[in-house]
Design a protein around this motif. Structure first.
Motif, mmCIF file in Angstrom:
data_model
loop_
_atom_site.group_PDB
_atom_site.id
_atom_site.type_symbol
_atom_site.label_atom_id
_atom_site.label_comp_id
_atom_site.label_asym_id
_atom_site.label_seq_id
_atom_site.Cartn_x
_atom_site.Cartn_y
_atom_site.Cartn_z
ATOM 1 N N TYR A 43 0.871 3.901 -3.060
ATOM 2 C CA TYR A 43 0.547 5.292 -2.742
ATOM 3 C C TYR A 43 1.707 6.216 -3.125
ATOM 4 C CZ TYR A 43 -1.369 9.286 -0.242
ATOM 5 O OH TYR A 43 -1.876 10.519 0.076
ATOM 6 N N LEU B 283 -2.717 4.015 2.982
ATOM 7 C CA LEU B 283 -3.694 4.244 1.917
ATOM 8 C C LEU B 283 -4.012 5.726 1.735
ATOM 9 C CD1 LEU B 283 -6.201 1.364 2.683
ATOM 10 C CD2 LEU B 283 -4.551 1.465 0.815
ATOM 11 N N ASP C 154 -6.814 6.114 -5.850
ATOM 12 C CA ASP C 154 -8.020 5.288 -5.817
ATOM 13 C C ASP C 154 -7.610 3.847 -5.546
ATOM 14 O OD1 ASP C 154 -9.927 7.289 -6.273
ATOM 15 O OD2 ASP C 154 -9.473 7.286 -8.409
ATOM 16 N N ASN D 34 -20.102 4.636 4.302
ATOM 17 C CA ASN D 34 -19.557 3.365 3.809
ATOM 18 C C ASN D 34 -20.353 2.811 2.635
ATOM 19 O OD1 ASN D 34 -17.433 3.223 5.633
ATOM 20 N ND2 ASN D 34 -18.722 2.325 7.199
ATOM 21 N N ALA E 271 0.839 -1.203 0.000
ATOM 22 C CA ALA E 271 0.000 0.000 0.000
ATOM 23 C C ALA E 271 0.873 1.251 0.000
ATOM 24 C CB ALA E 271 -0.938 -0.008 1.198
ATOM 25 N N HIS F 177 -20.202 -6.086 -4.939
ATOM 26 C CA HIS F 177 -19.137 -5.176 -5.319
ATOM 27 C C HIS F 177 -18.230 -5.938 -6.280
ATOM 28 C CE1 HIS F 177 -15.555 -2.631 -4.980
ATOM 29 N NE2 HIS F 177 -16.382 -1.690 -4.550
ATOM 30 N N ASP G 123 -7.677 0.617 -2.374
ATOM 31 C CA ASP G 123 -8.363 0.134 -1.187
ATOM 32 C C ASP G 123 -7.725 -1.167 -0.752
ATOM 33 O OD1 ASP G 123 -10.117 0.137 0.908
ATOM 34 O OD2 ASP G 123 -11.929 -0.065 -0.321
ATOM 35 N N PHE H 4 -5.665 7.645 4.004
ATOM 36 C CA PHE H 4 -6.941 8.040 4.583
ATOM 37 C C PHE H 4 -6.752 9.267 5.458
ATOM 38 C CE2 PHE H 4 -9.107 3.608 4.561
ATOM 39 C CZ PHE H 4 -9.326 3.736 3.221
ATOM 40 N N PHE I 22 -8.161 -4.772 1.855
ATOM 41 C CA PHE I 22 -9.108 -5.654 2.535
ATOM 42 C C PHE I 22 -8.317 -6.628 3.392
ATOM 43 C CE2 PHE I 22 -10.648 -4.308 -1.556
ATOM 44 C CZ PHE I 22 -11.882 -3.767 -1.257
ATOM 45 N N GLU J 183 -7.947 0.803 -8.339
ATOM 46 C CA GLU J 183 -9.129 0.980 -9.174
ATOM 47 C C GLU J 183 -8.782 1.616 -10.512
ATOM 48 O OE1 GLU J 183 -12.264 2.912 -7.019
ATOM 49 O OE2 GLU J 183 -11.731 1.861 -5.176
ATOM 50 N N PRO K 72 -4.343 2.424 7.305
ATOM 51 C CA PRO K 72 -5.054 3.649 6.888
ATOM 52 C C PRO K 72 -4.098 4.762 6.447
ATOM 53 C CG PRO K 72 -6.011 2.797 8.900
ATOM 54 C CD PRO K 72 -4.774 1.992 8.640
#
Length: 187
Positions: A30, A52, A36, A125, A26, A132, A38, A54, A40, A153, A49
């Motif tokens: 980044y 990513l 974009d 959320n 990540a 999805h 995410d 956030f 999991f 994405e 976070p």
């Protein structure tokens, strides 16, 4: 005229063996400028976070506004009922006796804060989400058990499938999948 189905892709999803690998990946994605993205994981991962990108959520502010609305609304309702609509002097007491309004004001504040927290969380959320595109990823059912996934994405401005695949391969991904969804083209 027949509707022409055009294949659009959600993006690339990479699977990792550990939480540390996921955080490193990540950070790498980044740092390359992708926004974009995410992740999991089956449990909260320390540092994910931040990796990513956030930022602070809007939810605490929504809860604050909901609590203020509830407190002020409860207080205003009590004032209107006791001093305005149903003014009744009992034993010479004042019509507007604010100390008596404190318990109900507090309870309205808590009620509105709690309801704002629940419904705000659902709204932010985008829940409920029965389907999805990332659910189509091979082994994604393990995301709630013991697997870690990172999705880049296709709507990201820097997205290029080959470049992203090369980047994810450098991050020690176990498996990389192109995840898509069927959509009908406009007439």
């Amino acid at each position: 005229m027949d509707a022409v189905a055009e294949k659009t892709y959600y993006g690339l999803v990479a699977e990792y063996e550990s939480a540390e690998d996921l955080v490193r990946a990540a950070n790498a994605v980044y740092d390359e400028g992708f926004r974009d993205i995410d992740a999991f994981a089956p449990f909260p991962v320390h540092g994910l976070p931040e990796a990513l990108g956030f930022e602070d959520s809007r939810l605490p502010w929504m809860i604050f506004v909901g609590g203020c609305t509830g407190g002020l609304g409860g207080f205003a309702l009590q004032w209107w009922v006791s001093a305005g609509a149903y003014a009744h002097n009992v034993g010479g007491r004042p019509l507007f006796s604010w100390p008596a309004f404190i318990p109900i004001t507090f309870e309205c504040t808590v009620l509105f804060s709690a309801l704002t927290a629940v419904f705000g969380m659902f709204a932010l959320n985008k829940l409920p989400m029965p389907h999805h595109p990332v659910f189509e990823t091979p082994n994604f059912n393990r995301a709630s058990q013991d697997a870690f996934f990172l999705a880049v994405e296709s709507r990201d401005p820097l997205y290029d499938p080959e470049a992203v695949r090369t980047l994810l391969e450098k991050t020690s991904a176990v498996n990389i999948s192109l995840v898509g969804q069927e959509e009908e083209a406009d007439w």
